[in-house]
Design an enzyme around this catalytic site. Sequence first.
Site, PDB file in Angstrom:
ATOM      1  N   ARG A   1      49.746 101.462 -61.258  1.00 22.56           N
ATOM      2  CA  ARG A   1      49.236 100.092 -61.098  1.00 22.56           C
ATOM      3  C   ARG A   1      48.820  99.635 -62.488  1.00 22.56           C
ATOM      4  NH1 ARG A   1      44.770  97.759 -56.945  1.00 22.56           N
ATOM      5  NH2 ARG A   1      46.614  97.894 -55.638  1.00 22.56           N
TER       6      ARG A   1
ATOM      7  N   HIS B   1      53.640  93.209 -55.737  1.00 24.29           N
ATOM      8  CA  HIS B   1      52.877  94.230 -55.008  1.00 24.29           C
ATOM      9  C   HIS B   1      53.746  94.712 -53.840  1.00 24.29           C
ATOM     10  CE1 HIS B   1      49.694  96.664 -53.784  1.00 24.29           C
ATOM     11  NE2 HIS B   1      48.777  95.791 -53.419  1.00 24.29           N
TER      12      HIS B   1
ATOM     13  N   GLN C   1      52.423  96.923 -50.703  1.00 21.62           N
ATOM     14  CA  GLN C   1      51.621  96.106 -49.796  1.00 21.62           C
ATOM     15  C   GLN C   1      52.520  95.362 -48.814  1.00 21.62           C
ATOM     16  OE1 GLN C   1      48.061  95.560 -49.753  1.00 21.62           O
ATOM     17  NE2 GLN C   1      48.698  94.756 -47.785  1.00 21.62           N
TER      18      GLN C   1
ATOM     19  N   ASP D   1      45.445  85.455 -49.854  1.00 20.99           N
ATOM     20  CA  ASP D   1      44.969  86.472 -50.809  1.00 20.99           C
ATOM     21  C   ASP D   1      43.943  85.799 -51.720  1.00 20.99           C
ATOM     22  OD1 ASP D   1      44.714  88.763 -52.360  1.00 20.99           O
ATOM     23  OD2 ASP D   1      46.588  88.459 -53.457  1.00 20.99           O
TER      24      ASP D   1
ATOM     25  N   CYS E   1      45.782  91.034 -47.763  1.00 18.95           N
ATOM     26  CA  CYS E   1      46.013  92.385 -48.299  1.00 18.95           C
ATOM     27  C   CYS E   1      44.711  93.129 -48.551  1.00 18.95           C
ATOM     28  CB  CYS E   1      46.834  92.297 -49.571  1.00 18.95           C
ATOM     29  SG  CYS E   1      46.059  91.303 -50.854  1.00 18.95           S
TER      30      CYS E   1
ATOM     31  N   ARG F   1      49.408 100.847 -44.824  1.00 19.01           N
ATOM     32  CA  ARG F   1      49.685 101.246 -46.220  1.00 19.01           C
ATOM     33  C   ARG F   1      49.936 102.754 -46.255  1.00 19.01           C
ATOM     34  NH1 ARG F   1      47.762  98.252 -50.534  1.00 19.01           N
ATOM     35  NH2 ARG F   1      48.977  99.717 -51.758  1.00 19.01           N
TER      36      ARG F   1
END
Length: 315
Positions: A104, A131, A134, A232, A272, A300
Amino acid sequence: MKVKDFVSIADLKREEAVEIFTEAEDIKKKLKKGKKVSILEGKTLVMIFDKPSLRTRVTFEVGMFQLGGIALDLDPSAIQLGVRETVYDAAMNFSRWVNGIMIRTFSHDTVRDIACHCTVPVINGLTDLLHPCQIMADIFTIMEKFSISVSNPDFKGLKISYIGDGNNVANSLINAAGLLGFDLSIGSPEGYTCNKAVLENALECSGKSGAKIELFTDPAAAIKNADVVYTDVWASMGKEDEREKRIKVFSPYRVNKELLSKAKKTAYFMHCLPAHRGEEVTDEVIDSEHSIVFDQAENRLHVQKGILSLLLRNK
Ligand code: CP
Ligand code: NVA
């Protein structure tokens, strides 16, 4: 899976996405039945986090453990990737020691660079641009909620509305729409819309997949008739200094009861996480019967195990 890495959903063929969903479903079912799945016994995953994380860190570590392997969470200030030595040299070292790398970081090019140099699989755990882990987990969650087959998914007629910042989550959602063929409407303020290259690529793919992708600046127009409403944070990691300005610009995009009522009555609400309650979403929405945010978080774990299993088992 033919691909060596998992960097972007746009790199996948439809069959490869289906393979991930099928593997995830199988692994999830086995876990729920208490069956042991040791596909990655003796395998090691290195994790590099240049940005904070709760869900990605825990789910990859627990996922590797549940598959019989281990995950090493490296401290970025200790390894100083690109500072103490070149990314290339570090990547060449990792390739000799471990079976996979999850990273990340800020720049998407850094992840592409590492994937290009390393002989072992590289997994994108979030960049400024995308992402993908996700969104694969989110689509899997949607398939569960709408009883869509994972082995032959048909998203025809399903409409997802993403309301808010055109960020990494929105861009990966666009990639997924282009690949899998659901309808996606995005409502973002002018100047905060999604990545142009990502959109152009998805629009090109939509000819084959049947996706309808539309952009709006009016949140009410974007959310109309949606089966799923997704939002988000307004200021992603790395953009915290713009937070005050963004709160003013984005306030009409807050998903509250009134805005949500313009979607279908049965619409699901997705995020998320982490959520900034009271900013992009109100408590009455995120805590309502519409909300499936913790199902997303659970998935996830299962979907990333599917990705790990397919990429690492032969490495
Ligand atoms: N959704 C998500 O990636 O959460 P973290 O930032 O906590 O990993
Ligand atoms: N868009 C958010 C996602 C966090 C999981 C960020 O990049 O901060």
